[in-house]
Design an enzyme around this catalytic site. Sequence first.
Site, PDB file in Angstrom:
ATOM      1  N   HIS A 144     127.066  73.831  68.072  1.00  0.00           N
ATOM      2  CA  HIS A 144     125.636  73.471  67.968  1.00  0.00           C
ATOM      3  C   HIS A 144     125.002  73.878  69.318  1.00  0.00           C
ATOM      4  O   HIS A 144     125.829  73.966  70.396  1.00  0.00           O
ATOM      5  CB  HIS A 144     125.173  72.107  67.311  1.00  0.00           C
ATOM      6  CG  HIS A 144     125.899  71.050  67.916  1.00  0.00           C
ATOM      7  ND1 HIS A 144     125.494  70.586  69.360  1.00  0.00           N
ATOM      8  CD2 HIS A 144     126.749  70.211  67.658  1.00  0.00           C
ATOM      9  CE1 HIS A 144     126.208  69.625  69.413  1.00  0.00           C
ATOM     10  NE2 HIS A 144     127.107  69.253  68.510  1.00  0.00           N
TER      11      HIS A 144
ATOM     12  N   GLY B  98     129.854  66.641  78.102  1.00  0.00           N
ATOM     13  CA  GLY B  98     128.476  66.325  77.781  1.00  0.00           C
ATOM     14  C   GLY B  98     128.219  64.720  78.027  1.00  0.00           C
ATOM     15  O   GLY B  98     129.122  63.797  77.559  1.00  0.00           O
ATOM     16  N   GLU B  99     127.260  64.457  78.436  1.00  0.00           N
ATOM     17  CA  GLU B  99     126.767  63.119  78.570  1.00  0.00           C
ATOM     18  C   GLU B  99     126.301  62.252  77.276  1.00  0.00           C
ATOM     19  O   GLU B  99     126.264  61.025  77.237  1.00  0.00           O
ATOM     20  CB  GLU B  99     125.587  63.056  79.698  1.00  0.00           C
ATOM     21  CG  GLU B  99     125.937  63.186  81.067  1.00  0.00           C
ATOM     22  CD  GLU B  99     124.562  63.067  81.967  1.00  0.00           C
ATOM     23  OE1 GLU B  99     123.761  62.650  81.598  1.00  0.00           O
ATOM     24  OE2 GLU B  99     125.029  63.021  83.412  1.00  0.00           O
TER      25      GLU B  99
ATOM     26  N   GLY C 275     134.714  72.075  67.810  1.00  0.00           N
ATOM     27  CA  GLY C 275     134.084  73.174  66.864  1.00  0.00           C
ATOM     28  C   GLY C 275     132.814  72.427  65.991  1.00  0.00           C
ATOM     29  O   GLY C 275     132.423  71.631  66.706  1.00  0.00           O
TER      30      GLY C 275
ATOM     31  N   GLN D 217     142.731  61.427  68.041  1.00  0.00           N
ATOM     32  CA  GLN D 217     141.587  60.624  68.348  1.00  0.00           C
ATOM     33  C   GLN D 217     140.792  60.073  67.040  1.00  0.00           C
ATOM     34  O   GLN D 217     139.645  59.414  67.268  1.00  0.00           O
ATOM     35  CB  GLN D 217     140.754  61.193  69.427  1.00  0.00           C
ATOM     36  CG  GLN D 217     139.760  62.525  68.669  1.00  0.00           C
ATOM     37  CD  GLN D 217     138.998  63.282  69.667  1.00  0.00           C
ATOM     38  OE1 GLN D 217     139.737  63.954  70.410  1.00  0.00           O
ATOM     39  NE2 GLN D 217     138.120  63.335  69.715  1.00  0.00           N
TER      40      GLN D 217
ATOM     41  N   GLN E  88     133.204  58.673  77.412  1.00  0.00           N
ATOM     42  CA  GLN E  88     134.517  59.718  77.461  1.00  0.00           C
ATOM     43  C   GLN E  88     134.357  60.386  78.736  1.00  0.00           C
ATOM     44  O   GLN E  88     135.324  60.409  79.251  1.00  0.00           O
ATOM     45  CB  GLN E  88     134.159  60.686  76.214  1.00  0.00           C
ATOM     46  CG  GLN E  88     134.904  61.827  76.249  1.00  0.00           C
ATOM     47  CD  GLN E  88     134.982  62.630  75.208  1.00  0.00           C
ATOM     48  OE1 GLN E  88     135.314  62.356  73.833  1.00  0.00           O
ATOM     49  NE2 GLN E  88     133.960  63.624  75.319  1.00  0.00           N
TER      50      GLN E  88
ATOM     51  N   GLY F 104     123.936  71.880  71.524  1.00  0.00           N
ATOM     52  CA  GLY F 104     124.644  70.952  72.653  1.00  0.00           C
ATOM     53  C   GLY F 104     125.752  71.766  73.233  1.00  0.00           C
ATOM     54  O   GLY F 104     126.156  71.599  74.679  1.00  0.00           O
ATOM     55  N   HIS F 105     126.790  72.072  72.463  1.00  0.00           N
ATOM     56  CA  HIS F 105     127.892  72.928  72.805  1.00  0.00           C
ATOM     57  C   HIS F 105     127.644  74.048  73.919  1.00  0.00           C
ATOM     58  O   HIS F 105     127.944  74.368  74.789  1.00  0.00           O
ATOM     59  CB  HIS F 105     128.852  73.360  71.718  1.00  0.00           C
ATOM     60  CG  HIS F 105     129.367  72.209  70.942  1.00  0.00           C
ATOM     61  ND1 HIS F 105     129.042  72.182  69.643  1.00  0.00           N
ATOM     62  CD2 HIS F 105     130.358  71.248  71.242  1.00  0.00           C
ATOM     63  CE1 HIS F 105     129.731  70.872  68.934  1.00  0.00           C
ATOM     64  NE2 HIS F 105     130.633  70.459  70.159  1.00  0.00           N
TER      65      HIS F 105
ATOM     66  N   SER G 133     124.653  66.737  67.104  1.00  0.00           N
ATOM     67  CA  SER G 133     126.070  66.366  66.943  1.00  0.00           C
ATOM     68  C   SER G 133     126.387  66.950  65.776  1.00  0.00           C
ATOM     69  O   SER G 133     125.705  67.124  64.910  1.00  0.00           O
ATOM     70  CB  SER G 133     125.936  64.674  66.770  1.00  0.00           C
ATOM     71  OG  SER G 133     127.297  64.261  66.236  1.00  0.00           O
TER      72      SER G 133
HETATM   73  P1  AMP Z   1     132.647  67.481  70.407  1.00  0.00           P
HETATM   74  O1  AMP Z   1     132.850  68.876  69.755  1.00  0.00           O
HETATM   75  O2  AMP Z   1     131.826  66.720  69.549  1.00  0.00           O
HETATM   76  O3  AMP Z   1     134.155  66.963  70.634  1.00  0.00           O
HETATM   77  O4  AMP Z   1     132.004  67.591  71.719  1.00  0.00           O
HETATM   78  C1  AMP Z   1     132.526  68.524  72.704  1.00  0.00           C
HETATM   79  C2  AMP Z   1     131.681  68.346  74.036  1.00  0.00           C
HETATM   80  O5  AMP Z   1     130.466  68.796  73.764  1.00  0.00           O
HETATM   81  C3  AMP Z   1     131.742  67.013  74.623  1.00  0.00           C
HETATM   82  O6  AMP Z   1     131.932  67.147  75.937  1.00  0.00           O
HETATM   83  C4  AMP Z   1     130.553  66.326  74.043  1.00  0.00           C
HETATM   84  O7  AMP Z   1     129.748  65.240  75.041  1.00  0.00           O
HETATM   85  C5  AMP Z   1     129.618  67.637  74.292  1.00  0.00           C
HETATM   86  N1  AMP Z   1     128.433  67.294  73.265  1.00  0.00           N
HETATM   87  C6  AMP Z   1     128.484  66.993  72.156  1.00  0.00           C
HETATM   88  N2  AMP Z   1     127.107  66.952  71.680  1.00  0.00           N
HETATM   89  C7  AMP Z   1     126.289  67.170  72.710  1.00  0.00           C
HETATM   90  C8  AMP Z   1     124.982  67.001  73.013  1.00  0.00           C
HETATM   91  N3  AMP Z   1     123.943  66.857  72.064  1.00  0.00           N
HETATM   92  N4  AMP Z   1     124.511  67.402  74.305  1.00  0.00           N
HETATM   93  C9  AMP Z   1     125.353  67.630  75.282  1.00  0.00           C
HETATM   94  N5  AMP Z   1     126.618  67.716  75.222  1.00  0.00           N
HETATM   95  C10 AMP Z   1     127.378  67.551  73.994  1.00  0.00           C
END
Ligand code: AMP
Length: 278
Positions: A45, A158-159, A42, A72, A164, A47-48, A196
């Site tokens: 942004h 995401g890379e 959640g 985690q 991970q 990126g998601h 992020s």
């Molecule tokens: P999170 O909510 O931070 O656990 O991220 C969920 C997914 O979104 C994971 O696969 C992350 O790698 C991906 N993710 C987070 N930030 C970015 C970003 N800036 N660019 C690409 N993928 C992202």
Amino acid sequence: MNMPFTEDQRPIYHVDTPQMLSKMVARWRESGEKIAFVPTMGALHAGHMSLIARAKQTADKVVVSIYVNPTQFAPHEDFDSYPRDVRGDLAQLQRAGADLAYTPDEAAMYPDGRESAVKAGSAAAGLETDFRPHFFDGVVNVVYRLFQQVRPDAAIFGEKDFQQLQVIREMVAAQDLSIEIIGAEIARDEHGLALSSRNAYLSAEELEIARMLNQILYKAAFDIKEGIAPEAAEKEAEQSLLTCGFDKVDYVSYKGEWNRVLVAAWLGKTRLIDNCGV
Ligand code: AMP
């Protein structure tokens, strides 16, 4: 009158139990539709959203989970203060054209307790694990459970979290799951800072410093490509980070196996990670 939905009004289903989730997904699967899954914590942004766009390219239906996974986080980490905004998240998911949001609670994810039979494999060795030893076992624990519940054809990661992504690929192979794992490029702001959820913690002053991270990382990757010894490039990058205002560097490390430089560094109470191919 039958008005067509605009993209903004396009309905998104929202469920919070594995039973409701299975029912929805089973219906789609029975009608021959391909399901892609995007797990998130959640505070969504751009990126998601780029992961959701990638998911839409590969499948007919896109399922997104929102769950801040306690296993985690270590007790001293930011589980309680991690940003949460489910209403805002749902609005974004709807705009992005996701089909189903899944927001389980702890009872839905860990009905019989937090123990996991599935552990992270060798890709978890070093880097993040040196500083967050609980982290990848927690990720694998929840992602395996989510995969069992959603049963997707593909899942997008995401890379940004490069180690991970490798840990998940390894888990899927070890468990013999038939889920295609797709890595998505890092989404960055106009200064190159990797997006992020934790960037929300940064003050205006810290944000300025954070935006140097990617430049220092790119320079290290460039230098290694040009033939500078990785240890020298790592050391220089670490020094540059401290000079420009980072408080602590967990690692700047070239991983030959992935031909990539990975970094984790602290700005006040905020830990940032990034990586770049050589
Ligand atoms: P999170 O909510 O931070 O656990 O991220 C969920 C997914 O979104 C994971 O696969 C992350 O790698 C991906 N993710 C987070 N930030 C970015 C970003 N800036 N660019 C690409 N993928 C992202």
